[in-house]
Motif scaffolding. Structure first.
Motif, mmCIF file in Angstrom:
data_model
loop_
_atom_site.group_PDB
_atom_site.id
_atom_site.type_symbol
_atom_site.label_atom_id
_atom_site.label_comp_id
_atom_site.label_asym_id
_atom_site.label_seq_id
_atom_site.Cartn_x
_atom_site.Cartn_y
_atom_site.Cartn_z
ATOM 1 N N MET A 1 0.854 -1.189 0.000
ATOM 2 C CA MET A 1 0.000 0.000 0.000
ATOM 3 C C MET A 1 0.884 1.230 0.000
ATOM 4 O O MET A 1 1.765 1.408 0.844
ATOM 5 N N TRP A 2 0.705 2.121 -0.974
ATOM 6 C CA TRP A 2 1.576 3.272 -1.186
ATOM 7 C C TRP A 2 0.914 4.551 -0.723
ATOM 8 O O TRP A 2 -0.226 4.824 -1.022
ATOM 9 N N HIS A 3 1.701 5.365 0.034
ATOM 10 C CA HIS A 3 1.202 6.674 0.460
ATOM 11 C C HIS A 3 2.073 7.723 -0.193
ATOM 12 O O HIS A 3 3.289 7.754 0.005
ATOM 13 N N ASN A 4 1.456 8.613 -0.981
ATOM 14 C CA ASN A 4 2.214 9.605 -1.730
ATOM 15 C C ASN A 4 3.028 10.529 -0.853
ATOM 16 O O ASN A 4 3.992 11.140 -1.294
ATOM 17 N N SER A 5 2.640 10.654 0.422
ATOM 18 C CA SER A 5 3.332 11.602 1.295
ATOM 19 C C SER A 5 4.666 11.077 1.775
ATOM 20 O O SER A 5 5.450 11.822 2.336
ATOM 21 N N CYS A 6 4.925 9.776 1.609
ATOM 22 C CA CYS A 6 6.175 9.214 2.111
ATOM 23 C C CYS A 6 7.335 9.796 1.326
ATOM 24 O O CYS A 6 7.288 9.898 0.101
ATOM 25 N N LYS A 7 8.420 10.180 1.979
ATOM 26 C CA LYS A 7 9.534 10.883 1.364
ATOM 27 C C LYS A 7 10.496 9.949 0.635
ATOM 28 O O LYS A 7 11.408 10.414 -0.034
ATOM 29 N N TYR A 8 10.351 8.638 0.780
ATOM 30 C CA TYR A 8 11.359 7.717 0.271
ATOM 31 C C TYR A 8 10.780 6.886 -0.865
ATOM 32 O O TYR A 8 9.664 6.390 -0.790
ATOM 33 N N SER A 9 11.542 6.722 -1.923
ATOM 34 C CA SER A 9 11.080 5.935 -3.060
ATOM 35 C C SER A 9 11.349 4.469 -2.830
ATOM 36 O O SER A 9 12.285 4.102 -2.126
ATOM 37 N N PHE A 45 5.881 9.145 8.575
ATOM 38 C CA PHE A 45 4.731 8.357 8.107
ATOM 39 C C PHE A 45 3.429 9.149 8.324
ATOM 40 O O PHE A 45 3.064 9.474 9.458
ATOM 41 N N GLN A 46 2.739 9.384 7.223
ATOM 42 C CA GLN A 46 1.520 10.185 7.278
ATOM 43 C C GLN A 46 0.423 9.450 8.041
ATOM 44 O O GLN A 46 0.163 8.270 7.821
ATOM 45 N N MET A 232 2.796 -2.477 14.412
ATOM 46 C CA MET A 232 1.740 -1.465 14.263
ATOM 47 C C MET A 232 1.770 -0.849 12.865
ATOM 48 O O MET A 232 0.723 -0.600 12.247
ATOM 49 N N VAL A 233 2.977 -0.603 12.351
ATOM 50 C CA VAL A 233 3.120 -0.045 11.007
ATOM 51 C C VAL A 233 2.616 -1.049 9.971
ATOM 52 O O VAL A 233 1.921 -0.696 9.017
ATOM 53 N N LYS A 234 2.971 -2.314 10.154
ATOM 54 C CA LYS A 234 2.503 -3.352 9.230
ATOM 55 C C LYS A 234 0.983 -3.440 9.256
ATOM 56 O O LYS A 234 0.335 -3.614 8.207
ATOM 57 N N TYR A 244 6.556 0.112 5.919
ATOM 58 C CA TYR A 244 7.010 -1.068 6.660
ATOM 59 C C TYR A 244 8.377 -1.540 6.178
ATOM 60 O O TYR A 244 9.233 -1.926 6.977
ATOM 61 N N ASN A 245 8.591 -1.493 4.887
ATOM 62 C CA ASN A 245 9.870 -1.955 4.350
ATOM 63 C C ASN A 245 11.038 -1.055 4.751
ATOM 64 O O ASN A 245 12.177 -1.500 4.786
ATOM 65 N N LEU A 246 10.747 0.208 5.057
ATOM 66 C CA LEU A 246 11.805 1.103 5.524
ATOM 67 C C LEU A 246 12.353 0.692 6.885
ATOM 68 O O LEU A 246 13.542 0.856 7.149
ATOM 69 N N ILE A 247 11.496 0.162 7.738
ATOM 70 C CA ILE A 247 11.922 -0.084 9.127
ATOM 71 C C ILE A 247 12.086 -1.546 9.491
ATOM 72 O O ILE A 247 12.716 -1.854 10.509
#
Length: 256
Positions: A1-9, A45-46, A232-234, A244-247
């Motif tokens: 699930m993608w959130h446009n506000s996330c700063k990382y590609s 994380f938005q 919780m993030v997952k 989730y993949n960032l952390i």
């Protein structure tokens, strides 16, 4: 699930960039650095709402601040203990007039005076061997409480055996009359010096010991809290989300 506000590609190098895999990175300092990185990620994380204060970015940051303070206090107390232990080692082992080197001369005198088969030499030599057999383990800044405790007990045993040697020599009366440097008065002075510095080192250890426990407990809490935040993030963003993949690869266990 993608959130446009996330700063990382999301790219194939992301995992390799942020997962630290070497053994040395399981150190406390490295885990603190990873914790700061973890905080920086989750704070972007938005709409992240774990519903529990300790799992929020601010809650995790507060944990980092507390652990940084604990780490600093641990470092200071370890330095004090290490300095005291270094001076103690000189008195027990490394100085020219240390217990270890003095007893070599004492042993040689008793053997020369009474003979290697005499009870006097056998008794003294037995105690000297016990002292030489007590080899304190090396204590590093990340040594466990058990390791340091074993080292402290070793020095205590050496001191007691040295005291017993003096007691035996006093019973020999005129049969023990070596040079002044290893005579009874000199041995008693050395025994008092060793007792004083051993007590001082024990006091430094007494101040250091709580910091060992406090740091271990704090980093266990860090690991548990980070794992709960990951879950919780997952739950909120999904297991395939960028968030989730960032952390998920940032680990804080001492068993990495």
């Amino acid at each position: 699930m993608w959130h446009n506000s996330c700063k990382y590609s999301n790219n194939s190098n992301l995992k390799n960039t942020y997962i630290m895999g070497t053994t040395s990175q399981a150190s406390y300092a490295a885990r603190l650095a990873r914790a700061e990185q973890f905080y920086q990620f989750i704070s972007t994380f938005q709409n992240f709402d774990p519903g529990m204060p300790e799992l929020t970015p601010i809650g995790f940051q507060n944990l980092i601040v507390q652990l940084s303070s604990t780490q600093s206090e641990h470092t200071v107390k370890h330095h004090d203990y290490a300095e005291a232990a270094k001076e103690r080692k000189k008195v027990f082992t490394t100085n020219p007039d240390s217990i270890a080197k003095t007893l070599t001369r004492v042993n040689a005198y008793v053997r020369a005076r009474k003979g290697k088969d005499s009870q006097q030499y056998i008794d003294v030599n037995t105690l000297v061997k016990k002292i030489r057999g007590e080899r304190p383990v090396t204590v590093t800044i990340n040594a466990s409480e058990e390791t340091i405790s074993r080292s402290e007990k070793s020095y205590g045993s050496q001191l007691q055996n040295f005291t017993d040697v003096i007691t035996l020599l006093q019973r020999y009366n005129g049969d023990y009359a070596p040079t002044t440097e290893v005579g009874i008065p000199a041995l008693q002075i050395l025994q008092r010096q060793a007792t004083s510095i051993n007590n001082s080192t024990n006091s430094s250890y007494g101040a250091f010991k709580p910091k060992i426990n406090e740091r271990q407990k704090g980093f266990r809490n860090l690991n548990e809290t980070a794992n709960r935040i990951k879950e919780m993030v997952k739950s909120q963003y999904g297991s395939t989300s960028v968030e989730y993949n960032l952390i998920k690869g940032l680990n804080f266990s001492s068993n990495m």
